[in-house]
Motif scaffolding. Sequence first.
Motif, PDB file in Angstrom:
ATOM      1  N   SER A   1       0.961  -1.125  -0.122  1.00 42.70           N
ATOM      2  CA  SER A   1       0.051  -0.168   0.058  1.00 42.70           C
ATOM      3  C   SER A   1       0.711   1.406  -0.266  1.00 42.70           C
ATOM      4  N   LEU A   2       1.992   1.409   1.004  1.00 43.75           N
ATOM      5  CA  LEU A   2       2.801   2.384   0.745  1.00 43.75           C
ATOM      6  C   LEU A   2       3.542   2.696  -0.310  1.00 43.75           C
ATOM      7  N   GLN A   3       3.787   1.534  -1.087  1.00 39.98           N
ATOM      8  CA  GLN A   3       4.496   1.759  -2.402  1.00 39.98           C
ATOM      9  C   GLN A   3       3.557   2.317  -3.541  1.00 39.98           C
ATOM     10  N   ARG A   4       2.377   2.223  -3.506  1.00 36.53           N
ATOM     11  CA  ARG A   4       1.388   2.649  -4.267  1.00 36.53           C
ATOM     12  C   ARG A   4       1.243   4.353  -4.021  1.00 36.53           C
ATOM     13  N   ILE A   5       1.270   4.351  -2.634  1.00 41.78           N
ATOM     14  CA  ILE A   5       1.347   5.846  -2.473  1.00 41.78           C
ATOM     15  C   ILE A   5       2.540   6.605  -2.907  1.00 41.78           C
ATOM     16  N   ALA A   6       3.852   6.211  -2.653  1.00 42.61           N
ATOM     17  CA  ALA A   6       5.131   6.614  -2.873  1.00 42.61           C
ATOM     18  C   ALA A   6       5.335   6.794  -4.231  1.00 42.61           C
ATOM     19  N   ALA A   7       4.458   6.194  -5.174  1.00 44.26           N
ATOM     20  CA  ALA A   7       4.477   6.250  -6.599  1.00 44.26           C
ATOM     21  C   ALA A   7       3.769   7.452  -7.308  1.00 44.26           C
ATOM     22  N   LEU A   8       3.159   8.250  -6.222  1.00 40.51           N
ATOM     23  CA  LEU A   8       2.755   9.529  -6.612  1.00 40.51           C
ATOM     24  C   LEU A   8       3.570  10.477  -6.580  1.00 40.51           C
ATOM     25  N   PRO A   9       3.284  11.795  -7.574  1.00 42.83           N
ATOM     26  CA  PRO A   9       4.429  12.598  -7.445  1.00 42.83           C
ATOM     27  C   PRO A   9       5.043  12.988  -6.182  1.00 42.83           C
ATOM     28  N   ASP A  10       6.112  13.404  -6.188  1.00 41.13           N
ATOM     29  CA  ASP A  10       6.805  13.917  -5.185  1.00 41.13           C
ATOM     30  C   ASP A  10       6.281  15.280  -4.532  1.00 41.13           C
ATOM     31  N   GLU A  11       5.533  15.959  -5.121  1.00 37.71           N
ATOM     32  CA  GLU A  11       5.083  17.391  -4.667  1.00 37.71           C
ATOM     33  C   GLU A  11       3.623  17.180  -3.981  1.00 37.71           C
ATOM     34  N   THR A  12       3.203  15.840  -4.202  1.00 36.67           N
ATOM     35  CA  THR A  12       1.627  15.415  -3.624  1.00 36.67           C
ATOM     36  C   THR A  12       1.817  16.028  -2.231  1.00 36.67           C
ATOM     37  N   MET A  13       0.813  16.485  -1.638  1.00 35.29           N
ATOM     38  CA  MET A  13       0.658  16.878  -0.329  1.00 35.29           C
ATOM     39  C   MET A  13      -0.170  15.666   0.528  1.00 35.29           C
ATOM     40  N   ILE A  14       0.313  15.017   1.547  1.00 32.42           N
ATOM     41  CA  ILE A  14      -0.389  13.960   2.027  1.00 32.42           C
ATOM     42  C   ILE A  14      -1.053  14.352   3.088  1.00 32.42           C
ATOM     43  N   HIS A  15      -2.220  14.415   3.003  1.00 32.67           N
ATOM     44  CA  HIS A  15      -3.512  14.554   4.091  1.00 32.67           C
ATOM     45  C   HIS A  15      -3.828  13.465   4.864  1.00 32.67           C
ATOM     46  N   SER A  16      -3.048  13.373   6.073  1.00 31.77           N
ATOM     47  CA  SER A  16      -3.188  11.952   6.897  1.00 31.77           C
ATOM     48  C   SER A  16      -4.407  12.279   7.924  1.00 31.77           C
ATOM     49  N   GLY A  17      -4.680  11.142   8.711  1.00 36.40           N
ATOM     50  CA  GLY A  17      -5.795  11.202   9.571  1.00 36.40           C
ATOM     51  C   GLY A  17      -5.651  11.689  11.013  1.00 36.40           C
ATOM     52  N   HIS A  18      -4.458  11.847  11.443  1.00 37.19           N
ATOM     53  CA  HIS A  18      -4.157  12.022  12.878  1.00 37.19           C
ATOM     54  C   HIS A  18      -3.161  12.983  13.083  1.00 37.19           C
TER      55      HIS A  18
END
Length: 254
Positions: free
Chosen positions: A153-170
């Motif tokens: 799962s983390l590899q799928r997210i890591a494949a997004l563009p580096d400039e992506t802002m990660i809005h996590s839940g906590h």
Amino acid sequence: MPIEIVTIPCRTDNYAFLLHAGGRTALVDAPEAAPVLSALDERGWSLDEVWITHHHGDHVEGLPGLKDAHPDLIVLGAAADAGRLPPLDRELAPGEPFDFAGHRVDVIDVPGHTVGHVAFHVPDANAAFTADSLMALGCGRLFEGTPAMMWDSLQRIAALPDETMIHSGHEYTETNARFALTIEPENPNLVRRAREVEEARAAGRATVPSSLAEEKATNPFLRAHLRELKSAISMEKAEDEEVFAEVRSRRDSF
């Protein structure tokens, strides 16, 4: 039309997120109704839809109050987990994007924390909403999934563009930073970030969202494949997934 994103603190340490574009407003997760309704009222927005990442109560318990205030609210969530989610008006499948106010939203399968967890990526906003999968300097506990699931799962997210802002839940970032320093105490990017996180929390500022590039440079759960992290925990010859599992185990007992 550009997308405006609003971060809303909820409960003790949860975050929800409003997206507004073209006269429509969406919410990612519903931990609590009152803070969301207040944020909407401040802006004069009406809530049109809610995107649910997973079934845990601290991500859905605000839905009844939101529906009371916005009776036409549409609820979207993963079809694969529909039996455990609140009643869905639209069931989503990973790999099948949907539209929000003329903007594509990609649904990403991210099992691990739960087996039905999904994340949402909005390319036009350079934003991903990852809830309890990838988190700021961390990742979610493996309540239902396996280390292999979460690593994939983390590899799928890591494949997004580096400039992506990660809005996590906590807002777990300060504790996550202290743990990360036990794994890579010599990582200069991590040392700097830990100091910045401490300063932000002391001033009452949120540490979410964070950039994917910053997570790759500092988050031990995204770095399990790197030689420097493997060396730091004396697992130079281990497979990436094994290293991830060890880091997750250490975090669980931290």
